[in-house]
Design a protein around this motif. Sequence first.
Motif, PDB file in Angstrom:
ATOM      1  N   ALA A  71     -25.927  20.391  30.544  1.00 20.46           N
ATOM      2  CA  ALA A  71     -26.544  20.605  29.236  1.00 20.46           C
ATOM      3  C   ALA A  71     -28.025  20.961  29.382  1.00 20.46           C
ATOM      4  O   ALA A  71     -28.556  21.800  28.646  1.00 20.46           O
ATOM      5  CB  ALA A  71     -26.375  19.361  28.374  1.00 20.46           C
ATOM      6  N   LEU A  72     -28.701  20.327  30.335  1.00 22.31           N
ATOM      7  CA  LEU A  72     -30.118  20.634  30.560  1.00 22.31           C
ATOM      8  C   LEU A  72     -30.286  22.015  31.201  1.00 22.31           C
ATOM      9  O   LEU A  72     -31.255  22.732  30.913  1.00 22.31           O
ATOM     10  CB  LEU A  72     -30.737  19.558  31.449  1.00 22.31           C
ATOM     11  CG  LEU A  72     -30.701  18.127  30.904  1.00 22.31           C
ATOM     12  CD1 LEU A  72     -31.418  17.174  31.846  1.00 22.31           C
ATOM     13  CD2 LEU A  72     -31.317  18.056  29.518  1.00 22.31           C
ATOM     14  N   GLN A  73     -29.353  22.371  32.063  1.00 24.57           N
ATOM     15  CA  GLN A  73     -29.402  23.699  32.663  1.00 24.57           C
ATOM     16  C   GLN A  73     -29.224  24.780  31.598  1.00 24.57           C
ATOM     17  O   GLN A  73     -29.849  25.848  31.681  1.00 24.57           O
ATOM     18  CB  GLN A  73     -28.325  23.814  33.739  1.00 24.57           C
ATOM     19  CG  GLN A  73     -28.589  22.957  34.971  1.00 24.57           C
ATOM     20  CD  GLN A  73     -27.452  22.997  35.958  1.00 24.57           C
ATOM     21  OE1 GLN A  73     -26.277  22.982  35.575  1.00 24.57           O
ATOM     22  NE2 GLN A  73     -27.773  23.031  37.247  1.00 24.57           N
ATOM     23  N   LEU A  74     -28.377  24.495  30.606  1.00 25.71           N
ATOM     24  CA  LEU A  74     -28.180  25.446  29.510  1.00 25.71           C
ATOM     25  C   LEU A  74     -29.470  25.639  28.727  1.00 25.71           C
ATOM     26  O   LEU A  74     -29.844  26.763  28.381  1.00 25.71           O
ATOM     27  CB  LEU A  74     -27.065  24.945  28.593  1.00 25.71           C
ATOM     28  CG  LEU A  74     -26.752  25.815  27.366  1.00 25.71           C
ATOM     29  CD1 LEU A  74     -26.265  27.192  27.803  1.00 25.71           C
ATOM     30  CD2 LEU A  74     -25.701  25.142  26.492  1.00 25.71           C
ATOM     31  N   LEU A  75     -30.171  24.551  28.451  1.00 22.21           N
ATOM     32  CA  LEU A  75     -31.441  24.659  27.737  1.00 22.21           C
ATOM     33  C   LEU A  75     -32.469  25.413  28.572  1.00 22.21           C
ATOM     34  O   LEU A  75     -33.210  26.254  28.047  1.00 22.21           O
ATOM     35  CB  LEU A  75     -31.959  23.257  27.406  1.00 22.21           C
ATOM     36  CG  LEU A  75     -33.358  23.181  26.778  1.00 22.21           C
ATOM     37  CD1 LEU A  75     -33.385  23.912  25.441  1.00 22.21           C
ATOM     38  CD2 LEU A  75     -33.783  21.722  26.598  1.00 22.21           C
TER      39      LEU A  75
END
Length: 241
Positions: free
Chosen positions: A71-75
């Motif tokens: 999820a953080l990589q997506l952001l």
Amino acid sequence: MSSTGGESERPTSRQIRTWQDAEHNAAAWMRYWGYRDARASPGGSDGGIDVSASGAVAQVKYQAFAVGRPALQLLFGARGHATHKQLIFFTGSDYASTAVAYADEHNIALFAYSLDGSMTAVNASAQRISTRHSRPVNDPRADTKPSGRPSPSSRLFMPAITAASHARRPQPAPTPRGVVSLAILLAPFVMCLVGSGTIWFFSQNPDLAPPWLREVWATWMTVACLGTLPALLVFRLSRRG
């Protein structure tokens, strides 16, 4: 930090019941931290961004399970080439250790919100953002929550999780009142048997009988006889209960 206008007021308490509430609450806190043009964009495909400002972008999760590294990589990827924008992540649950490590490596501020809309800084980047507005120590509006992992008891979804854990918790076994009462009832009878057996043994072997036997035996049998009636009463009451 890029901002417009003066300092925003500290967000008031609000109940977080939906993911839309969570996003608008996050936008309000970002405006308070200095990103005055922060706006939530609920609905539609956000591509990993739920709140946008000229100086920051944020992702908001409304879920019961911990946020992981993807999820953080997506952001991080959604920010694109606008590397001047601060990355901020909000969740009502918790963060996996791998997510925290990734956030620290890429300067992503991690926050956790509670059911009343309050915010807790989870890592150092979030702590720096939340403490930019210096307030007097005696100001009751000052942000008093410490950095680090937020308390599970105040998190979103935790009432349901706590109730489920209590339901799974093994209950203490009931006290075997029948066994205890039976033991109380049998105690005086056992004493009578022991007393009778002792007298029979020494009547067969009078040379072995000590001089104090008669007094001890009389006391023993008296206690045994007197204890029979209370034992019967206790056993009777326990059976009724």
